[in-house]
Structure formats: structure tokens, C-alpha cells
Design a protein around this motif. Structure first.
Motif, PDB file in Angstrom:
ATOM      1  N   ALA A   1       0.856  -1.185   0.000  1.00 50.99           N
ATOM      2  CA  ALA A   1       0.000   0.000   0.000  1.00 50.99           C
ATOM      3  C   ALA A   1       0.894   1.238   0.000  1.00 50.99           C
ATOM      4  CB  ALA A   1      -0.901  -0.002   1.230  1.00 50.99           C
ATOM      5  N   ARG A   2       0.432   2.251  -0.700  1.00 51.82           N
ATOM      6  CA  ARG A   2       1.148   3.521  -0.703  1.00 51.82           C
ATOM      7  C   ARG A   2       0.397   4.456   0.243  1.00 51.82           C
ATOM      8  NH1 ARG A   2       4.426   4.453  -4.378  1.00 51.82           N
ATOM      9  NH2 ARG A   2       3.225   3.450  -6.025  1.00 51.82           N
ATOM     10  N   ILE A   3       1.092   4.908   1.272  1.00 51.02           N
ATOM     11  CA  ILE A   3       0.492   5.789   2.265  1.00 51.02           C
ATOM     12  C   ILE A   3       1.369   7.023   2.389  1.00 51.02           C
ATOM     13  CG2 ILE A   3      -0.227   6.027   4.666  1.00 51.02           C
ATOM     14  CD1 ILE A   3      -0.458   2.924   4.731  1.00 51.02           C
ATOM     15  N   ARG A   4       0.830   8.146   1.945  1.00 53.45           N
ATOM     16  CA  ARG A   4       1.559   9.418   1.982  1.00 53.45           C
ATOM     17  C   ARG A   4       2.938   9.297   1.337  1.00 53.45           C
ATOM     18  NH1 ARG A   4       0.171  14.464   2.561  1.00 53.45           N
ATOM     19  NH2 ARG A   4      -1.588  14.786   3.932  1.00 53.45           N
ATOM     20  N   GLY A   5       2.958   8.614   0.183  1.00 54.77           N
ATOM     21  CA  GLY A   5       4.187   8.497  -0.590  1.00 54.77           C
ATOM     22  C   GLY A   5       5.119   7.394  -0.136  1.00 54.77           C
ATOM     23  N   VAL A   6       4.769   6.691   0.923  1.00 53.36           N
ATOM     24  CA  VAL A   6       5.624   5.622   1.448  1.00 53.36           C
ATOM     25  C   VAL A   6       4.986   4.285   1.095  1.00 53.36           C
ATOM     26  CG1 VAL A   6       6.638   4.611   3.527  1.00 53.36           C
ATOM     27  CG2 VAL A   6       6.344   7.096   3.371  1.00 53.36           C
TER      28      VAL A   6
ATOM     29  N   LEU B   1       4.477  -1.969  12.906  1.00 52.66           N
ATOM     30  CA  LEU B   1       3.476  -2.306  11.890  1.00 52.66           C
ATOM     31  C   LEU B   1       3.995  -2.159  10.461  1.00 52.66           C
ATOM     32  CD1 LEU B   1       0.261  -0.553  13.266  1.00 52.66           C
ATOM     33  CD2 LEU B   1       0.560  -2.994  12.872  1.00 52.66           C
ATOM     34  N   PHE B   2       4.707  -1.062  10.201  1.00 51.10           N
ATOM     35  CA  PHE B   2       5.021  -0.701   8.822  1.00 51.10           C
ATOM     36  C   PHE B   2       6.504  -0.566   8.499  1.00 51.10           C
ATOM     37  CE2 PHE B   2       0.855   1.260   9.823  1.00 51.10           C
ATOM     38  CZ  PHE B   2       0.075   0.533   8.935  1.00 51.10           C
ATOM     39  N   GLY B   3       7.367  -0.689   9.495  1.00 50.66           N
ATOM     40  CA  GLY B   3       8.797  -0.603   9.235  1.00 50.66           C
ATOM     41  C   GLY B   3       9.428   0.666   9.788  1.00 50.66           C
ATOM     42  N   GLU B   4      10.733   0.584   9.999  1.00 50.84           N
ATOM     43  CA  GLU B   4      11.506   1.701  10.546  1.00 50.84           C
ATOM     44  C   GLU B   4      11.373   2.937   9.657  1.00 50.84           C
ATOM     45  OE1 GLU B   4      13.399   1.787  13.423  1.00 50.84           O
ATOM     46  OE2 GLU B   4      12.530  -0.192  13.821  1.00 50.84           O
ATOM     47  N   ASP B   5      11.410   4.080  10.269  1.00 51.77           N
ATOM     48  CA  ASP B   5      11.418   5.380   9.605  1.00 51.77           C
ATOM     49  C   ASP B   5      10.101   5.745   8.908  1.00 51.77           C
ATOM     50  OD1 ASP B   5      14.097   5.751  10.410  1.00 51.77           O
ATOM     51  OD2 ASP B   5      14.810   4.688   8.626  1.00 51.77           O
ATOM     52  N   THR B   6       9.113   4.865   8.941  1.00 48.58           N
ATOM     53  CA  THR B   6       7.831   5.170   8.297  1.00 48.58           C
ATOM     54  C   THR B   6       7.143   6.334   8.986  1.00 48.58           C
ATOM     55  OG1 THR B   6       7.601   2.858   7.639  1.00 48.58           O
ATOM     56  CG2 THR B   6       5.621   4.190   7.578  1.00 48.58           C
ATOM     57  N   TYR B   7       7.141   6.332  10.313  1.00 48.56           N
ATOM     58  CA  TYR B   7       6.490   7.411  11.051  1.00 48.56           C
ATOM     59  C   TYR B   7       7.102   8.763  10.684  1.00 48.56           C
ATOM     60  CZ  TYR B   7       4.846  10.308  14.894  1.00 48.56           C
ATOM     61  OH  TYR B   7       4.293  11.318  15.632  1.00 48.56           O
ATOM     62  N   ASP B   8       8.426   8.831  10.678  1.00 48.05           N
ATOM     63  CA  ASP B   8       9.098  10.094  10.337  1.00 48.05           C
ATOM     64  C   ASP B   8       8.760  10.538   8.921  1.00 48.05           C
ATOM     65  OD1 ASP B   8      10.296  10.308  12.848  1.00 48.05           O
ATOM     66  OD2 ASP B   8      12.073   9.173  12.217  1.00 48.05           O
ATOM     67  N   ALA B   9       8.660   9.573   8.000  1.00 44.67           N
ATOM     68  CA  ALA B   9       8.309   9.910   6.615  1.00 44.67           C
ATOM     69  C   ALA B   9       6.894  10.473   6.546  1.00 44.67           C
ATOM     70  CB  ALA B   9       8.434   8.678   5.722  1.00 44.67           C
TER      71      ALA B   9
ATOM     72  N   VAL C   1       5.313  12.021   9.019  1.00 47.11           N
ATOM     73  CA  VAL C   1       5.359  13.346   9.644  1.00 47.11           C
ATOM     74  C   VAL C   1       5.895  14.353   8.625  1.00 47.11           C
ATOM     75  CG1 VAL C   1       6.511  14.752  11.411  1.00 47.11           C
ATOM     76  CG2 VAL C   1       5.549  12.523  12.020  1.00 47.11           C
ATOM     77  N   ASP C   2       6.965  13.992   7.928  1.00 47.24           N
ATOM     78  CA  ASP C   2       7.544  14.871   6.912  1.00 47.24           C
ATOM     79  C   ASP C   2       6.552  15.150   5.786  1.00 47.24           C
ATOM     80  OD1 ASP C   2       9.879  14.928   8.380  1.00 47.24           O
ATOM     81  OD2 ASP C   2      10.951  13.488   7.086  1.00 47.24           O
ATOM     82  N   ALA C   3       5.680  14.166   5.490  1.00 49.16           N
ATOM     83  CA  ALA C   3       4.674  14.326   4.436  1.00 49.16           C
ATOM     84  C   ALA C   3       3.438  15.080   4.949  1.00 49.16           C
ATOM     85  CB  ALA C   3       4.270  12.965   3.887  1.00 49.16           C
ATOM     86  N   ARG C   4       3.493  15.505   6.205  1.00 44.60           N
ATOM     87  CA  ARG C   4       2.422  16.272   6.846  1.00 44.60           C
ATOM     88  C   ARG C   4       1.100  15.499   6.928  1.00 44.60           C
ATOM     89  NH1 ARG C   4       4.965  20.671   7.993  1.00 44.60           N
ATOM     90  NH2 ARG C   4       6.053  22.005   6.545  1.00 44.60           N
TER      91      ARG C   4
END
Length: 186
Positions: A51-56, A91-99, A101-104
Motif C-alpha cells: 500500500a502507498r500511504i503518503r508516498g511511502v 506495523l510498517f517498518g523503521e522510519d515510516t512514522y518520520d516519513a 510526519v515529513d509528508a504532513r
């Protein structure tokens, strides 16, 4: 009942921790069923969904690590962004949360994504639309429950409910006995 240790160690040894080293079994005739190998075969048969979620691009969770439900429970009472990031990472992998947040990503979006990930991870395959509908229904139900609870506490009386007149006859009969009936006053 005492546990049987195939390596012959006493109950006071490491067997108490239920961990047996493979090397300890080398000298025994014990047949070991390998769950790890079995589970790897089972997981290999599952075709991952993405799944693509906010570009990730993330893999749709299909099984939650045991600690995730505990983390989510703790996160409900926490305001620490690191707690939230830990759940998202599980749930979704490392650094996903930060990505995200960066994607607002907004709070409403995040709520849908988190509920969607948890549902899928618990074996209930859901779309984003189904998850949104589930959240909206839960909010409606909570709103109705809150309204019912608050309407039950507005009135007077020992039970907290609204009071009502029990009967006109009981009040009128008391007035007649006391001689203060409305008819006599008029």
C-alpha cells in the motif's frame, strides 16, 4: 507436575526458563518438531500486499508481533511521539512514522492508517474505505452512548434519572384531606 527435560538437566538449571539450546540436544535421541521451519513455509505461501500511504510504500501487515497490542494500549495514555513511532515501526517498518510526519500526515489520516494496519495485522483484511466507515460507526456509537449516559444524569432523584410524577390521585387525595383542595380556594 514436573517438566521433563530431554537433556537430563535438573529443574534448577536453565530448563526453568524453557530454553533448550540445540547443542544440548545433539547427544539425545529426541525428535524435535521445528515450528520455525514450519512457520517460514507458511509465511512463504502468503503473497505480500503493498500500500502507498503518503508516498511511502509499505507492506500490508498480516500478522502482528505480540508486543504491538501492548504498545498500542500504552500509546493511548502517552503523549510521547516516540511511543507512536514505535507502534508504526512495528506495523510498517523503521522510519515510516518520520516519513509520514515529513509528508504532513494529518491526525484523521493517521487514525485511519493505524486502525487499518491493526485490523489487517489481526487477520481482518480491510480497505481504507472500510476502515474509515468502521471508525465513523464506532464514533457514532460512542456519541450515542455518551448522550445516553449524560441524559441519565440530568434529572433529580437518588438514581440520577429524571423524576416524574407518580400519580395525580396521590397528590389530590392529600390536598383533600388537608382541606386545601384547589376547588375550595377558587
Amino acid at each position: 507436575m514436573t517438566a521433563h527435560d530431554p537433556t537430563g538437566r535438573s529443574a534448577g538449571d536453565a530448563w526453568d526458563e524453557h530454553l533448550v539450546d540445540d547443542q544440548d540436544l545433539d547427544d539425545t535421541d529426541v525428535e524435535v518438531e521445528d515450528f520455525d521451519a514450519y512457520w517460514a513455509e507458511q509465511r512463504a505461501q502468503i503473497k505480500p500486499r503493498m500500500a502507498r500511504i503518503r508516498g511511502v510504500l509499505v507492506t500490508v501487515p498480516t500478522s502482528l508481533p505480540l508486543h504491538v497490542n501492548e504498545l498500542v494500549h500504552e500509546m493511548q495514555h502517552s503523549k510521547d511521539p516516540d511511543d507512536v513511532a514505535e507502534v508504526v515501526s512495528a506495523l510498517f517498518g523503521e522510519d515510516t512514522y518520520d516519513a509520514w510526519v515529513d509528508a504532513r500526515m494529518g491526525a484523521d489520516e493517521f487514525r485511519v492508517v493505524l486502525a487499518w494496519g491493526m485490523a489487517n495485522g489481526n487477520g481482518k483484511a480491510m480497505t481504507f474505505a472500510e476502515t474509515t466507515a468502521m471508525i465513523e460507526e464506532a464514533e457514532r456509537s460512542q456519541g450515542k452512548a455518551r448522550a445516553a449516559a449524560s441524559s441519565g444524569t440530568r434529572g433529580s432523584g437518588a438514581g440520577g434519572g429524571s423524576s416524574s410524577r407518580t400519580s395525580g390521585a396521590s397528590t389530590a387525595s392529600q390536598r383533600r384531606r388537608s382541606g386545601t383542595s384547589r376547588r375550595r380556594r377558587s
